[in-house]
Scaffold this active site. Structure first.
Site, short mmCIF file in Angstrom:
data_model
loop_
_atom_site.label_atom_id
_atom_site.label_comp_id
_atom_site.label_asym_id
_atom_site.label_seq_id
_atom_site.Cartn_x
_atom_site.Cartn_y
_atom_site.Cartn_z
N LYS A 22 7.21 11.65 3.07
CA LYS A 22 7.81 10.32 3.23
C LYS A 22 8.51 9.87 1.94
CE LYS A 22 5.20 6.41 2.75
NZ LYS A 22 5.86 5.51 1.77
N ASN A 23 7.80 10.02 0.83
CA ASN A 23 8.33 9.49 -0.43
C ASN A 23 9.47 10.31 -1.01
OD1 ASN A 23 6.55 7.43 -0.20
ND2 ASN A 23 5.22 8.03 -1.90
N CYS A 118 2.82 -7.75 -1.24
CA CYS A 118 2.41 -6.52 -0.56
C CYS A 118 0.91 -6.38 -0.73
CB CYS A 118 3.19 -5.37 -1.18
SG CYS A 118 2.33 -3.84 -1.32
N ARG A 123 3.65 -5.78 -7.17
CA ARG A 123 4.72 -4.78 -7.13
C ARG A 123 6.11 -5.36 -7.31
NH1 ARG A 123 3.54 -0.53 -2.40
NH2 ARG A 123 4.60 0.95 -3.73
N ASP A 307 -2.06 7.26 -4.31
CA ASP A 307 -1.93 7.33 -2.86
C ASP A 307 -3.05 8.18 -2.20
OD1 ASP A 307 0.24 5.69 -2.89
OD2 ASP A 307 1.74 7.25 -2.52
N ARG A 399 3.56 4.38 9.50
CA ARG A 399 4.55 4.34 8.42
C ARG A 399 4.60 5.68 7.68
NH1 ARG A 399 3.47 0.67 4.04
NH2 ARG A 399 5.21 1.90 3.30
#
Ligand code: UD1
Length: 423
Positions: A22-23, A118, A123, A307, A399
């Site tokens: 994803k990133n 968030c 952030r 993460d 997501r």
């Protein structure tokens, strides 16, 4: 909204193929803005976030097509007729800010909604804004939008990050690629996803030195051309499944991954008594003995990834002693603690650290997903727990995990997804 129901206590056995990261997919998709023509991306994961990025790109006038024959995403960035990233899209995905640098570099202006609060902390995007200002962008904040413009081309300059920022580094790399002159990014983030972006930008004609180091040097060019690139395997998805297998006392092989990106995790798993066997592009784990508690501290790459902090915490709940888990990247990333406690975990939060006293086993309970990785930790806890766990608000998982339920069913988990009426 959907919920996931897991009947726990079954060791995972078999093989899971990991998806594209994803990133990495998000910045590579944003990079298409930089050059007119058709870009081709391989190994793009099917996620809520990549779909959001597609909507965002489409709102600028970029056309996209999914080519079935080789499962490739085609992005036609010939025409860009809008430079505004709306609040509606940005609020669902913070990484939308990645379009700011490329829009300014190609179009000379951009209007991007501020991502706002968030669940895992404040952030801010001040590093992005300050870095772009060093390249000549004048920006204002109005009605919740950052409006930036540049007179002529961006101008290369020296940029220093107080803290290495992943998307900050990516945004500035993309902007600097089309700037006039040389840009130096010091204390840059070194995450593998940045290397993936650098490879794509280089394929587009950008001139970048220092890949995988904390000092990147970009010699700006006038024009870039469309590129073909492949998204690297998702190291966080890989780590999540390996931890899940360890938690359930199973034996699992994850394929199509890059083991070189997960050394920090392997070290911790081995210390905890999990057997880890590393191949060229696959990893196997097996746990035959009780779990030992280990201490973890999150750090920028190549340190232990923030993460994977929530997921390893779920594992440490099953340890035989005390584990101190220290979060150094985000200030409020312990949302999963309260939910894990509902499943019988013994965790005390003290500032940036969580002290986890292993309880040997967890029990199923109704819990609520609060953010992407917190949700993954609840899935791991539920897979290992005795009895049934119902996880609500699973849109967080959508997501970042491509076909999570299908992949887990394939390795013996008893897991299903149901539509939830009253959420
Ligand atoms: C990226 C990842 C995210 C991961 C995080 C840290 C993507 C799309 N997301 O997020 O999954 O958890 O890296 O590995 O790649 N900071 C500022 N000002 C800024 C930018 C960042 O103070 O302008 C701070 C953040 O609050 C945080 C630290 O810098 O404390 C690092 O954050 P950063 O690397 O920027 O995270 P993201 O790029 O948003």
């Amino acid at each position: 909204m959907d919920k996931i129901i897991i009947e726990g206590g079954r060791p995972l056995h078999g093989t899971i193929k990991v998806s594209g990261a994803k990133n990495a997919a998000l910045p590579l998709m944003a990079a298409a803005i930089l050059a007119p023509g058709v870009h081709v991306l391989h190994n793009v994961p099917d996620l809520r976030d990549t779909r959001t990025m597609l909507k965002l790109l489409a709102s600028f006038g970029i056309k996209w097509q999914w080519r079935e024959a080789d499962q490739a995403l085609l992005l036609d960035a010939t025409t860009i007729d809008n430079v505004e990233a709306s609040y509606d899209l940005v609020k669902t995905m913070r990484a939308s800010v990645l379009v700011l640098g490329p829009l300014l570099a190609r179009m000379g202006r951009a209007r991007v909604s501020l991502p706002g609060g968030c669940a895992i902390g404040a952030r801010p995007i001040d590093f992005h804004i300050q870095g772009l200002a060093r390249l000549g962008v004048v920006s204002t904040l109005e009605s919740g939008y950052v409006e930036g413009s540049v007179d002529g081309r961006l101008k290369g300059n020296s940029i220093y990050f107080d803290i290495p920022s992943v998307t900050g580094t990516e945004n500035l790399l993309m902007a600097a690629a089309l700037a006039e002159g040389v840009t130096e990014i010091k204390n840059a983030a070194r995450e593998p996803e940045i290397g993936n972006l650098i490879d794509m930008l280089t394929g587009m004609g950008a001139r970048i030195d220092g890949r995988d180091t904390d000092c990147l040097v970009v010699r700006g060019v006038k024009k870039l051309r469309p590129a073909e690139a492949t998204i690297i395997p998702d190291r966080i998805e890989t780590g999540t499944y390996l931890i899940a297998a360890a938690a359930t006392g199973g034996e699992l092989t994850v394929t199509a991954c890059n083991p070189g990106h997960l050394d920090a995790l392997f070290e911790k798993l081995r210390t905890a008594g999990v057997e880890v066997t590393v191949g060229r592009n696959q990893i196997s784990v097996c746990r035959r003995q009780p779990l030992k508690s280990v201490d973890i501290k999150t750090l920028p790459y190549p340190g232990f990834p923030t993460d994977l902090q929530a997921q390893i915490m779920a594992l440490m709940c099953l340890g035989n002693g005390l584990s101190v888990i220290t979060e150094t990247i985000f200030e409020n990333r312990f949302m999963h603690v309260a939910e894990l406690r509902r499943m019988g975990a013994n965790i005390k939060v003290d500032g940036h650290s969580a002290i986890v006293k292993g309880v040997g086993s967890l029990t199923g309970a109704p819990v609520m997903a609060t953010d992407l990785r917190a949700s993954a930790s609840l899935v791991i806890a539920a897979l290992a727990a005795q009895g049934e766990t119902e996880i609500s608000r699973v849109y967080h998982l959508d997501r970042g995990y491509d076909n999570l339920v299908g992949k887990l069913v394939g390795v013996g988990a008893v897991i299903r997804r149901e539509a939830e009426q009253n959420d």
